[in-house]
Design an enzyme around this catalytic site. Structure first.
Site, PDB file in Angstrom:
ATOM      1  CD  GLU A   8      -1.954  -6.911  -0.923  1.00 21.20           C
ATOM      2  OE1 GLU A   8      -1.496  -5.801  -0.593  1.00 21.20           O
ATOM      3  OE2 GLU A   8      -2.276  -7.188  -2.091  1.00 21.20           O
ATOM      4  CG  ASP A  16      -2.248  -5.097   6.329  1.00 17.66           C
ATOM      5  OD1 ASP A  16      -1.053  -5.045   6.649  1.00 17.66           O
ATOM      6  OD2 ASP A  16      -3.037  -4.144   6.510  1.00 17.66           O
ATOM      7  CG  ASP A  19       1.387  -6.901  -2.254  1.00 15.75           C
ATOM      8  OD1 ASP A  19       1.535  -6.244  -1.208  1.00 15.75           O
ATOM      9  OD2 ASP A  19       1.300  -6.373  -3.385  1.00 15.75           O
ATOM     10  CD  GLU A  49       0.560  -7.483   3.681  1.00 14.14           C
ATOM     11  OE1 GLU A  49       1.096  -6.616   4.402  1.00 14.14           O
ATOM     12  OE2 GLU A  49      -0.136  -7.195   2.686  1.00 14.14           O
TER      13      GLU A  49
END
EC number: 3.1.26.3
Length: 226
Positions: free
Chosen positions: A45, A49, A118, A121
């Site tokens: 995650e 991002d 989450d 990502e």
């Protein structure tokens, strides 16, 4: 490692077939079901991002070569925020293949915005680790689609618009007051009031403070401009 039928179907929805399926499994593993031999998706995650951010920043620069940094920043934020990631996750039904602990499943984890965002990502990072930046970029641009070209409306969120409305009339920025919070800790419901210096007020209820504040701001804007 062989993927289940459901996971193979998810690969098709995602638009990427994994050379290393373990990366996909890890990206979809929530902390509630992780163990020493079954790591969760938090590290992926974190990476995803950053990959998403680079892809979106590049796409925005290419989409509008005359935009200033001040114009690009809110567009970027609208495209990479958790709510948008969760929307894309719902679009490809990540919830159906998330690996969750029993308590998380019983509390509606497959529909929770934070978990979906989450996981989205983490899946992006899994694609990046599996096949490189160009593969991740291709998946992201395909899934985000027209959002990149229609983001201007999203970038001017209701809170920003309400603040500009107030400042244009010599008022202080709006205040956001939590009226109530209900529901269990894992699924809270917030009621927020948006208030202006002149006494104008509107309330809204949502599953996160940010959503409730935005909804309250929009409700007040609608009342003031109707």
């Amino acid at each position: 490692m062989k993927l289940s039928t459901d996971m193979k179907a998810f690969e098709k929805r995602l638009g990427h077939r994994f050379a290393n399926p373990e990366l996909l499994v890890r990206a979809l593993t929530h902390g509630s079901v992780s163990s020493s031999t079954r790591p969760d998706n938090q590290r992926l995650e974190f990476l995803g991002d950053r990959v998403l951010g680079l892809v979106m920043a590049t796409a925005l620069l290419e989409a509008d070569q005359k935009a200033t940094e001040g114009q690009l920043a809110p567009r970027f934020n609208a495209l990479v925020r958790k709510e948008t990631c969760a929307d894309v996750a719902r679009q490809i039904d990540i919830g159906a293949v998330l690996k969750l602990g029993r308590s998380e499943m019983l509390s509606g984890g497959r529909r929770k915005q934070a978990l979906l965002g989450d996981a989205m990502e983490a899946v992006i990072a899994a694609v990046y680790r599996d096949a490189g930046f160009e593969a991740a970029q291709k998946v992201i641009l395909s899934l985000w689609g027209d959002r990149i070209h229609t983001v201007e409306a999203d970038a001017r969120d209701a809170k920003t618009s309400l603040q500009e409305w107030a400042q244009a009339r010599g008022q202080k920025p709006p205040a956001y007051v939590e009226i109530s919070r209900s529901g269990p800790d894992h699924a809270p419901v917030f009621t927020i009031a948006a208030r202006l210096q002149d006494g104008s007020e509107a309330q809204a209820t949502a599953g996160s403070k940010r959503q409730a504040e935005q909804a309250a701001a929009q409700a007040l804007l609608d009342r003031l401009t109707s």
